[in-house]
Scaffold this motif. Structure first.
Motif, short mmCIF file in Angstrom:
data_model
loop_
_atom_site.label_atom_id
_atom_site.label_comp_id
_atom_site.label_asym_id
_atom_site.label_seq_id
_atom_site.Cartn_x
_atom_site.Cartn_y
_atom_site.Cartn_z
N MET A 97 -2.66 4.31 -2.81
CA MET A 97 -2.51 3.59 -4.07
C MET A 97 -2.11 2.15 -3.77
N ASP A 98 -2.52 1.25 -4.65
CA ASP A 98 -2.05 -0.13 -4.59
C ASP A 98 -0.85 -0.26 -5.51
N VAL A 99 0.28 -0.69 -4.96
CA VAL A 99 1.54 -0.74 -5.71
C VAL A 99 1.96 -2.20 -5.88
N TYR A 100 2.40 -2.52 -7.10
CA TYR A 100 2.86 -3.87 -7.42
C TYR A 100 4.27 -3.76 -8.00
N ILE A 101 5.18 -4.57 -7.46
CA ILE A 101 6.58 -4.58 -7.88
C ILE A 101 6.87 -5.96 -8.43
N THR A 112 0.85 -1.19 0.00
CA THR A 112 0.00 0.00 0.00
C THR A 112 0.88 1.24 0.00
N GLY A 113 0.58 2.16 -0.90
CA GLY A 113 1.38 3.37 -1.02
C GLY A 113 0.58 4.61 -0.69
N VAL A 149 1.36 23.19 6.38
CA VAL A 149 2.10 22.11 5.73
C VAL A 149 2.40 22.54 4.30
N LEU A 150 3.68 22.46 3.93
CA LEU A 150 4.14 22.81 2.58
C LEU A 150 4.67 21.56 1.88
N GLY A 151 4.76 21.65 0.57
CA GLY A 151 5.35 20.55 -0.19
C GLY A 151 5.58 20.96 -1.63
N ASP A 152 6.58 20.35 -2.24
CA ASP A 152 6.87 20.57 -3.66
C ASP A 152 6.11 19.51 -4.44
N ILE A 153 4.98 19.90 -5.03
CA ILE A 153 4.13 18.94 -5.74
C ILE A 153 4.38 18.95 -7.24
N GLU A 154 5.44 19.62 -7.67
CA GLU A 154 5.79 19.55 -9.09
C GLU A 154 6.14 18.11 -9.46
N SER A 155 6.72 17.39 -8.53
CA SER A 155 7.03 15.97 -8.71
C SER A 155 6.49 15.22 -7.50
N LEU A 156 5.73 14.15 -7.75
CA LEU A 156 5.12 13.39 -6.67
C LEU A 156 5.84 12.06 -6.47
N HIS A 157 5.90 11.65 -5.22
CA HIS A 157 6.44 10.35 -4.85
C HIS A 157 5.33 9.53 -4.21
N VAL A 158 5.54 8.24 -4.15
CA VAL A 158 4.64 7.36 -3.41
C VAL A 158 5.49 6.56 -2.43
N ARG A 159 5.07 6.56 -1.18
CA ARG A 159 5.78 5.85 -0.10
C ARG A 159 5.05 4.52 0.10
N ARG A 193 6.02 -5.46 10.78
CA ARG A 193 6.85 -4.31 10.47
C ARG A 193 6.98 -4.22 8.95
N VAL A 194 7.24 -3.02 8.48
CA VAL A 194 7.25 -2.80 7.04
C VAL A 194 8.52 -2.06 6.63
N LEU A 195 8.97 -2.37 5.42
CA LEU A 195 10.04 -1.63 4.77
C LEU A 195 9.40 -0.60 3.87
N GLN A 196 9.82 0.65 3.98
CA GLN A 196 9.25 1.71 3.16
C GLN A 196 10.13 1.95 1.94
N CYS A 197 9.51 1.87 0.77
CA CYS A 197 10.18 2.11 -0.51
C CYS A 197 9.61 3.39 -1.11
N ILE A 198 10.48 4.24 -1.60
CA ILE A 198 10.07 5.50 -2.21
C ILE A 198 10.20 5.36 -3.73
N TYR A 199 9.09 5.64 -4.44
CA TYR A 199 9.07 5.61 -5.89
C TYR A 199 8.60 6.97 -6.42
N ARG A 200 9.18 7.36 -7.55
CA ARG A 200 8.74 8.58 -8.23
C ARG A 200 7.62 8.23 -9.20
N ILE A 201 6.55 8.99 -9.17
CA ILE A 201 5.41 8.75 -10.04
C ILE A 201 5.66 9.41 -11.39
N GLN A 202 5.64 8.63 -12.45
CA GLN A 202 5.82 9.18 -13.79
C GLN A 202 4.61 10.02 -14.17
N PRO A 203 4.79 11.04 -15.04
CA PRO A 203 3.66 11.88 -15.46
C PRO A 203 2.51 11.03 -15.99
#
Length: 314
Positions: free
Chosen positions: A302-306, A52-53, A214-224, A281-291
Motif C-alpha cells: 500500500m502507498d501510505v501518506y501521513i 510504502t506499507g 504461517v499463522l496470523g490473526d486477520i480479524e484486525s489488520l495492520h500496515v507496516r 535506512r527506514v523507520l517502521q511505523c505500525i498503523y491499524r487499518i480501519q474497516p
C-alpha cells in the motif's frame, strides 16, 4: 549530350533524396497519447510524508517450524482455515518414538516389580525382628542371630532405596519419550488463520529457519510502513494517515497509529546484487487499518501518506 546526362543524374539524385525522406517519414513512430489503465496515487494532503506499507495481521506473522527434523506423517490444516490454540497443525512420524516408549515402559514395569519384591523382603525381615524381640526377654534367640537380621534389614532398606531410584529413573525416561512424541505433534500457539502451508504429507521437514506453517490473526489488520530516515522526524503519531492500495488509487483507507518500531532498519527493497550497499535506512511505523469495503490481503503493498505541517521557508 553531356549536359543532358548531367541533368538526368541531378534529377535521379533529387528523386532518390525525396524517396529517402519519404521513407524516413513513413517509418518514424507516431506519438499518440494513451491513458494509463490505473491512475497513479495522488497525495491526499497538501503536505505529507509518504512511505510504502505492507499489510500484516494484528498479531504479525507467526512462523511455525519443527523442533527437530523428521518425516511428516500428517498435515491437519489448509490455507485459510481458522484454528484455535492447541489445534494440531501437522505431525511428524512417531513410530521410532513409540517403539522407544514401549521399551521404557517395560523397563519401568521391571523396576516396579523389583521395588515390590524389596518391600516384601523388608516386610518379612521386620516380622522376624518383631518375633525375635518378643522372645529376647526369655533369652531364646542369640545375640548373633538378632544382629544378622538387623544387618539384613539395613541392607534390604538400601536396596529398596536403590529400587525406588531405578523406578523413578525409568519413569523419567518414559516421560521424556512421551514429551518427544508430543513435541512431534505441532500445535497452534494461538487463535488465528492459517496463512501459508509449506509442508505436505510424506515430506521431510527440516528444522532450519524456513517456516512450515504461517499463522496470523486477520480479524484486525495492520500496515507496516517504511519511512525514510530523513522524513522520520516529521512523522507525528497524532497526524492523519491514509493508505491507498496498489491498483486502487482512488480508495483511501483511514489508518490509526499503533506504535513506532524502536529499531531503525536497512531498507528492504534490494536488488540481490552481491556488490550492492545499503545506504538508506527506514523507520517502521505500525498503523491499524480501519474497516473498509476494499478487499485487502496479508502481504499486499500500500502507498501510505501521513499528514505533516508545512515546512517554513526563509
Amino acid at each position: 549530350m553531356k549536359h543532358l546526362i548531367r541533368q538526368r543524374l541531378l534529377i535521379g539524385a533529387a528523386a532518390a533524396l525525396v524517396f529517402a525522406m519519404a521513407a524516413i517519414a513513413a517509418m518514424r513512430p507516431v506519438e499518440q497519447r494513451t491513458e494509463p489503465l490505473e491512475m497513479p496515487p495522488q497525495r491526499p494532503f497538501a503536505h505529507a510524508v509518504a512511505g510504502t506499507g505492507l499489510i500484516e495481521p494484528a498479531s504479525e506473522n507467526i512462523k511455525i517450524g519443527t523442533p527437530f527434523p523428521g518425516l511428516v506423517q500428517k498435515v491437519a490444516v489448509q490455507v485459510g482455515q481458522p484454528v484455535r490454540a492447541g489445534d494440531l497443525l501437522f505431525e511428524l512420524d512417531t513410530r521410532q518414538l513409540a517403539s522407544d516408549l514401549a521399551v521404557q515402559e517395560a523397563a519401568e514395569r521391571t523396576a516396579g516389580a523389583r521395588l515390590a519384591t524389596q518391600r516384601e523382603l523388608i516386610a518379612d525381615i521386620d516380622d522376624q525382628l518383631t518375633r525375635i524381640r518378643r522372645l529376647d526377654a526369655r533369652a531364646v534367640v542369640s545375640t548373633d542371630e538378632r544382629q544378622r537380621l538387623e544387618f539384613a534389614r539395613r541392607t534390604a532398606a538400601a536396596r529398596l532405596a536403590e529400587a525406588e531410584a531405578e523406578l523413578a529413573a525409568a519413569a523419567a525416561r518414559s516421560a521424556a519419550v512421551r514429551t518427544e512424541i508430543e513435541r512431534s505433534r505441532i500445535r497452534a500457539p494461538m487463535d488465528g488463520t492459517v496463512l501459508r502451508v509449506d509442508v505436505r504429507n510424506g515430506e521431510f521437514a527440516s528444522n532450519d529457519s524456513e517456516p512450515l506453517v504461517v499463522l496470523g490473526d486477520i480479524e484486525s489488520l495492520h500496515v507496516r510502513v517504511d519511512i525514510d530516515e530523513v522524513d522520520a522526524i516529521r512523522v507525528d503519531p497524532a497526524a492523519r494517515a491514509v493508505a491507498l492500495p496498489r491498483g486502487s488509487a482512488g480508495s483511501e483507507i483511514p489508518l490509526d497509529f499503533v506504535r513506532f518500531e524502536p529499531l531503525v532498519l536497512p531498507k528492504r527493497s534490494l536488488t540481490g546484487s552481491a556488490t550492492e550497499r545499503v545506504d538508506t535506512r527506514v523507520l517502521q511505523c505500525i498503523y491499524r487499518i480501519q474497516p473498509s469495503q476494499t478487499p485487502l490481503f496479508v502481504g499486499q503493498q500500500m502507498d501510505v501518506y501521513i499528514e505533516r505541517p508545512a515546512v517554513a521557508t526563509r
